[in-house]
Scaffold this motif. Structure first.
Motif, mmCIF file in Angstrom:
data_model
loop_
_atom_site.group_PDB
_atom_site.id
_atom_site.type_symbol
_atom_site.label_atom_id
_atom_site.label_comp_id
_atom_site.label_asym_id
_atom_site.label_seq_id
_atom_site.Cartn_x
_atom_site.Cartn_y
_atom_site.Cartn_z
ATOM 1 N N LEU A 65 0.864 -1.179 0.000
ATOM 2 C CA LEU A 65 0.000 0.000 0.000
ATOM 3 C C LEU A 65 0.900 1.228 0.000
ATOM 4 O O LEU A 65 1.833 1.322 0.806
ATOM 5 C CB LEU A 65 -0.904 -0.018 1.232
ATOM 6 N N LYS A 104 -4.080 4.432 6.630
ATOM 7 C CA LYS A 104 -3.948 3.073 6.095
ATOM 8 C C LYS A 104 -4.924 2.097 6.755
ATOM 9 O O LYS A 104 -5.527 1.274 6.088
ATOM 10 C CB LYS A 104 -2.508 2.592 6.237
ATOM 11 N N GLU A 145 -8.385 2.610 5.357
ATOM 12 C CA GLU A 145 -8.456 2.186 3.952
ATOM 13 C C GLU A 145 -8.517 0.666 3.838
ATOM 14 O O GLU A 145 -9.324 0.124 3.085
ATOM 15 C CB GLU A 145 -7.264 2.731 3.159
ATOM 16 N N VAL A 146 -7.663 -0.016 4.586
ATOM 17 C CA VAL A 146 -7.645 -1.488 4.514
ATOM 18 C C VAL A 146 -8.926 -2.050 5.100
ATOM 19 O O VAL A 146 -9.488 -3.017 4.571
ATOM 20 C CB VAL A 146 -6.383 -2.059 5.200
ATOM 21 N N LYS A 147 -9.434 -1.455 6.173
ATOM 22 C CA LYS A 147 -10.714 -1.907 6.734
ATOM 23 C C LYS A 147 -11.817 -1.769 5.694
ATOM 24 O O LYS A 147 -12.645 -2.671 5.537
ATOM 25 C CB LYS A 147 -11.063 -1.119 7.988
ATOM 26 N N ALA A 148 -11.842 -0.653 4.957
ATOM 27 C CA ALA A 148 -12.848 -0.462 3.901
ATOM 28 C C ALA A 148 -12.702 -1.527 2.823
ATOM 29 O O ALA A 148 -13.701 -2.043 2.310
ATOM 30 C CB ALA A 148 -12.723 0.935 3.302
ATOM 31 N N MET A 149 -11.461 -1.883 2.482
ATOM 32 C CA MET A 149 -11.229 -2.945 1.491
ATOM 33 C C MET A 149 -11.803 -4.266 1.978
ATOM 34 O O MET A 149 -12.419 -5.016 1.204
ATOM 35 C CB MET A 149 -9.728 -3.106 1.228
ATOM 36 N N CYS A 150 -11.596 -4.554 3.258
ATOM 37 C CA CYS A 150 -12.116 -5.803 3.833
ATOM 38 C C CYS A 150 -13.632 -5.822 3.821
ATOM 39 O O CYS A 150 -14.245 -6.829 3.436
ATOM 40 C CB CYS A 150 -11.606 -5.967 5.264
ATOM 41 N N GLU A 151 -14.228 -4.721 4.226
ATOM 42 C CA GLU A 151 -15.684 -4.642 4.316
ATOM 43 C C GLU A 151 -16.348 -4.726 2.937
ATOM 44 O O GLU A 151 -17.451 -5.265 2.808
ATOM 45 C CB GLU A 151 -16.097 -3.345 5.014
ATOM 46 N N LYS A 152 -15.688 -4.202 1.915
ATOM 47 C CA LYS A 152 -16.290 -4.150 0.580
ATOM 48 C C LYS A 152 -15.929 -5.332 -0.311
ATOM 49 O O LYS A 152 -16.688 -5.676 -1.213
ATOM 50 C CB LYS A 152 -15.883 -2.860 -0.127
ATOM 51 N N LEU A 153 -14.758 -5.959 -0.088
ATOM 52 C CA LEU A 153 -14.327 -6.986 -1.033
ATOM 53 C C LEU A 153 -13.657 -8.205 -0.392
ATOM 54 O O LEU A 153 -13.998 -9.332 -0.731
ATOM 55 C CB LEU A 153 -13.345 -6.372 -2.048
ATOM 56 N N LEU A 154 -12.720 -7.987 0.497
ATOM 57 C CA LEU A 154 -11.854 -9.080 0.923
ATOM 58 C C LEU A 154 -12.512 -10.088 1.855
ATOM 59 O O LEU A 154 -12.091 -11.238 1.915
ATOM 60 C CB LEU A 154 -10.586 -8.514 1.572
#
Length: 79
Positions: free
Chosen positions: A47, A54, A57-66
């Motif tokens: 990243l 950070k 941002e990573v939490k948002a990535m987890c919630e939306k995709l990962l």
């Protein structure tokens, strides 16, 4: 660059079919003391340093995709 690792596992109480298969195979190979095996996934990526928050941002990535947060939980590591 920041190194990010996201560990994703099924939540407790959710049937982990892969974990049960691994547990049975290990026991069948002689490791009788193995129990409660759980199988998950790890996503690793870089990243950019200029990302201000950070963690958010990573939490948002987890919630939306990962992670499917209905049945999965996740743990974030940023180094």
């Amino acid at each position: 660059m920041a190194k990010v690792k996201v560990h994703v596992f099924l939540k407790p109480g959710v049937l982990d079919v892969q974990g049960k298969a691994v547990e049975g195979a290990l026991q069948g190979l002689g490791w009788a003391g193995v129990s409660n095996a759980r199988v998950g996934k790890m996503v690793e990526f870089d990243l950019a340093d200029d990302v201000a928050d950070k963690d958010a941002e990573v939490k948002a990535m987890c919630e939306k995709l990962l992670a499917n947060t209905v049945i999965e939980s996740y743990k974030i590591e940023i180094a």
